[in-house]
Scaffold this motif. Structure first.
Motif, PDB file in Angstrom:
ATOM      1  N   MET A 277      38.820  54.912  53.458  1.00  0.00           N
ATOM      2  CA  MET A 277      38.188  54.667  52.161  1.00  0.00           C
ATOM      3  C   MET A 277      39.162  55.008  51.045  1.00  0.00           C
ATOM      4  O   MET A 277      40.057  55.832  51.221  1.00  0.00           O
ATOM      5  CB  MET A 277      36.921  55.506  51.989  1.00  0.00           C
ATOM      6  N   TRP A 278      38.962  54.375  49.874  1.00  0.00           N
ATOM      7  CA  TRP A 278      39.825  54.635  48.725  1.00  0.00           C
ATOM      8  C   TRP A 278      39.076  54.288  47.435  1.00  0.00           C
ATOM      9  O   TRP A 278      38.031  53.648  47.455  1.00  0.00           O
ATOM     10  CB  TRP A 278      41.109  53.812  48.816  1.00  0.00           C
ATOM     11  N   GLU A 279      39.640  54.744  46.295  1.00  0.00           N
ATOM     12  CA  GLU A 279      39.101  54.408  44.982  1.00  0.00           C
ATOM     13  C   GLU A 279      39.839  53.186  44.441  1.00  0.00           C
ATOM     14  O   GLU A 279      40.988  52.922  44.791  1.00  0.00           O
ATOM     15  CB  GLU A 279      39.258  55.584  44.014  1.00  0.00           C
ATOM     16  N   ALA A 280      39.168  52.456  43.557  1.00  0.00           N
ATOM     17  CA  ALA A 280      39.708  51.194  43.049  1.00  0.00           C
ATOM     18  C   ALA A 280      41.012  51.401  42.280  1.00  0.00           C
ATOM     19  O   ALA A 280      41.196  52.411  41.585  1.00  0.00           O
ATOM     20  CB  ALA A 280      38.674  50.513  42.158  1.00  0.00           C
TER      21      ALA A 280
ATOM     22  N   ARG B  92      45.747  42.604  34.621  1.00  0.00           N
ATOM     23  CA  ARG B  92      44.839  41.448  34.646  1.00  0.00           C
ATOM     24  C   ARG B  92      43.679  41.729  35.599  1.00  0.00           C
ATOM     25  O   ARG B  92      42.579  42.016  35.167  1.00  0.00           O
ATOM     26  CB  ARG B  92      45.603  40.180  35.014  1.00  0.00           C
ATOM     27  N   ALA B  93      43.903  41.673  36.883  1.00  0.00           N
ATOM     28  CA  ALA B  93      42.829  41.990  37.824  1.00  0.00           C
ATOM     29  C   ALA B  93      43.407  42.185  39.215  1.00  0.00           C
ATOM     30  O   ALA B  93      44.306  41.449  39.641  1.00  0.00           O
ATOM     31  CB  ALA B  93      41.781  40.881  37.862  1.00  0.00           C
ATOM     32  N   VAL B  94      42.895  43.196  39.915  1.00  0.00           N
ATOM     33  CA  VAL B  94      43.216  43.368  41.330  1.00  0.00           C
ATOM     34  C   VAL B  94      42.403  42.353  42.130  1.00  0.00           C
ATOM     35  O   VAL B  94      41.213  42.166  41.887  1.00  0.00           O
ATOM     36  CB  VAL B  94      42.889  44.800  41.794  1.00  0.00           C
TER      37      VAL B  94
ATOM     38  N   PRO C 295      39.031  41.850  50.180  1.00  0.00           N
ATOM     39  CA  PRO C 295      38.801  41.486  48.778  1.00  0.00           C
ATOM     40  C   PRO C 295      38.698  42.720  47.893  1.00  0.00           C
ATOM     41  O   PRO C 295      38.409  43.827  48.368  1.00  0.00           O
ATOM     42  CB  PRO C 295      37.481  40.706  48.825  1.00  0.00           C
ATOM     43  N   ALA C 296      38.904  42.521  46.591  1.00  0.00           N
ATOM     44  CA  ALA C 296      38.947  43.641  45.653  1.00  0.00           C
ATOM     45  C   ALA C 296      37.620  44.375  45.558  1.00  0.00           C
ATOM     46  O   ALA C 296      37.577  45.519  45.097  1.00  0.00           O
ATOM     47  CB  ALA C 296      39.378  43.148  44.275  1.00  0.00           C
TER      48      ALA C 296
ATOM     49  N   ALA D 212      47.434  47.752  46.531  1.00  0.00           N
ATOM     50  CA  ALA D 212      46.651  46.729  45.829  1.00  0.00           C
ATOM     51  C   ALA D 212      47.526  45.510  45.559  1.00  0.00           C
ATOM     52  O   ALA D 212      48.743  45.614  45.391  1.00  0.00           O
ATOM     53  CB  ALA D 212      46.108  47.296  44.522  1.00  0.00           C
ATOM     54  N   ARG D 213      46.871  44.345  45.487  1.00  0.00           N
ATOM     55  CA  ARG D 213      47.584  43.096  45.175  1.00  0.00           C
ATOM     56  C   ARG D 213      46.828  42.366  44.075  1.00  0.00           C
ATOM     57  O   ARG D 213      45.593  42.412  44.011  1.00  0.00           O
ATOM     58  CB  ARG D 213      47.685  42.215  46.424  1.00  0.00           C
TER      59      ARG D 213
END
Length: 300
Positions: free
Chosen positions: A51-54, A59-61, A77-78, A100-101
């Motif tokens: 698990m992880w935090e956003a 612009r947007a992950v 997905p994000a 993250a991408r």
């Protein structure tokens, strides 16, 4: 007579040489920030829950990549902030990281790696843990809640607690935990959570909330139907709450009905009024279980 033609040709050439005014935005070359709060917990002999935090981006992950021992094993997905890495060997140590991408393909640096060791294989176990007790949810700011409970019991040991909301697992806590923080909630929204204990053989405790609650209204009455939870004993009491407040206790004086239960009561509200209903069952140990998912009904 040729001079106007020459002027038009020169004008066209000059216009063609001007830079375009419809050029798009500059390319995105800024990578997202790395995710935070990474945890990895072994819940069985073959599975680790990550698990992880956003993460954030200019612009947007758009995706998260999960790395196991430095190698990418998942792309999610994000909107997804956890996953199970499966198919691992019993009693083995692995490290996990996440990056993250964004839509342009820029990737963040990977989080610092965290380690988890799968549990050792045990003899065949088909007995689930008992139901965790006294689940409570307390708001923790506009978008989070803290859950607390009393431990479940198991003939071997509890290895994880899974938090479900609206039928979907949204969080997993270690088997030694009695509290969990759930984030990413919407402000001003009512939530109902269900907690299940799990052991190393992936046996999960029964739900403690009534399931499949439906509510209908006709001629000033409201009829509820639901499936009582499996608790290992008869469920003789259900507590009804309307708009978040206690309304009544539904009690069967004899053996509770098999299968789905039904209860009809007068609405005591004006036609057109919308009510929100929840139920919870009294467990064999005398404590109250989790609330069902809320249902709304318009008084007819």
């Amino acid at each position: 007579m040729q001079r106007p033609l020459t002027a038009r040709l020169l004008t066209a050439i000059a216009l063609a040489a001007l830079p375009s005014c419809s050029a798009g935005p500059p390319p995105d070359t800024t990578p997202p920030a790395p995710p935070t709060g990474l945890t990895a917990t072994s819940g069985s002999a073959t599975t680790v829950h990550v698990m992880w935090e956003a993460a954030t981006d200019d612009r947007a992950v758009t995706a998260y990549q999960v790395l196991q021992d430095g190698r990418q094993v998942r792309e999610l997905p994000a909107t997804t902030l956890m996953t199970d890495v499966t198919g691992l060997a019993p009693g083995t140590r692995h490290t996990f990281a996440v990056r993250a991408r964004d839509a342009a393909g820029n990737t963040s640096p990977a989080t610092p790696a965290v380690a988890a060791t799968t549990l050792r294989a045990a003899a065949e176990d088909r007995r689930p843990p008992t139901v965790p007790g006294t689940l409570r949810a307390t708001p923790a700011g506009p978008d989070a809640a803290v859950l607390t409970w009393t431990p479940a019991r198991d003939d071997t040991r509890v290895t994880a607690y899974d938090v479900h909301q609206a039928g979907v697992r949204i969080h997993t806590a270690p088997g030694t935990a009695t509290t969990a923080r759930v984030t990413g909630l919407r402000p001003g929204t009512a939530y109902s959570f269900t907690l299940r204990a799990r052991d190393a053989a992936e046996n999960s405790s029964p739900d403690t909330a009534p399931a499949d609650l439906t509510a209908t209204s006709a001629r000033g009455e409201i009829t509820l139907t639901w499936t009582p939870p499996e608790t290992g004993g008869p469920v003789t009491h259900h507590e009804l709450h309307i708009d978040g407040r206690f309304a009544t206790t539904v009690v069967w004086g004899t053996t509770p009905p098999a299968g789905r239960a039904t209860y009809t009561f007068p609405a005591q509200a004006a036609p057109g009024t919308t009510l929100t209903l929840t139920l919870r069952a009294r467990l064999p140990d005398g404590t109250w279980g989790d609330f069902s998912a809320p249902r709304t009904v318009v008084v007819r």
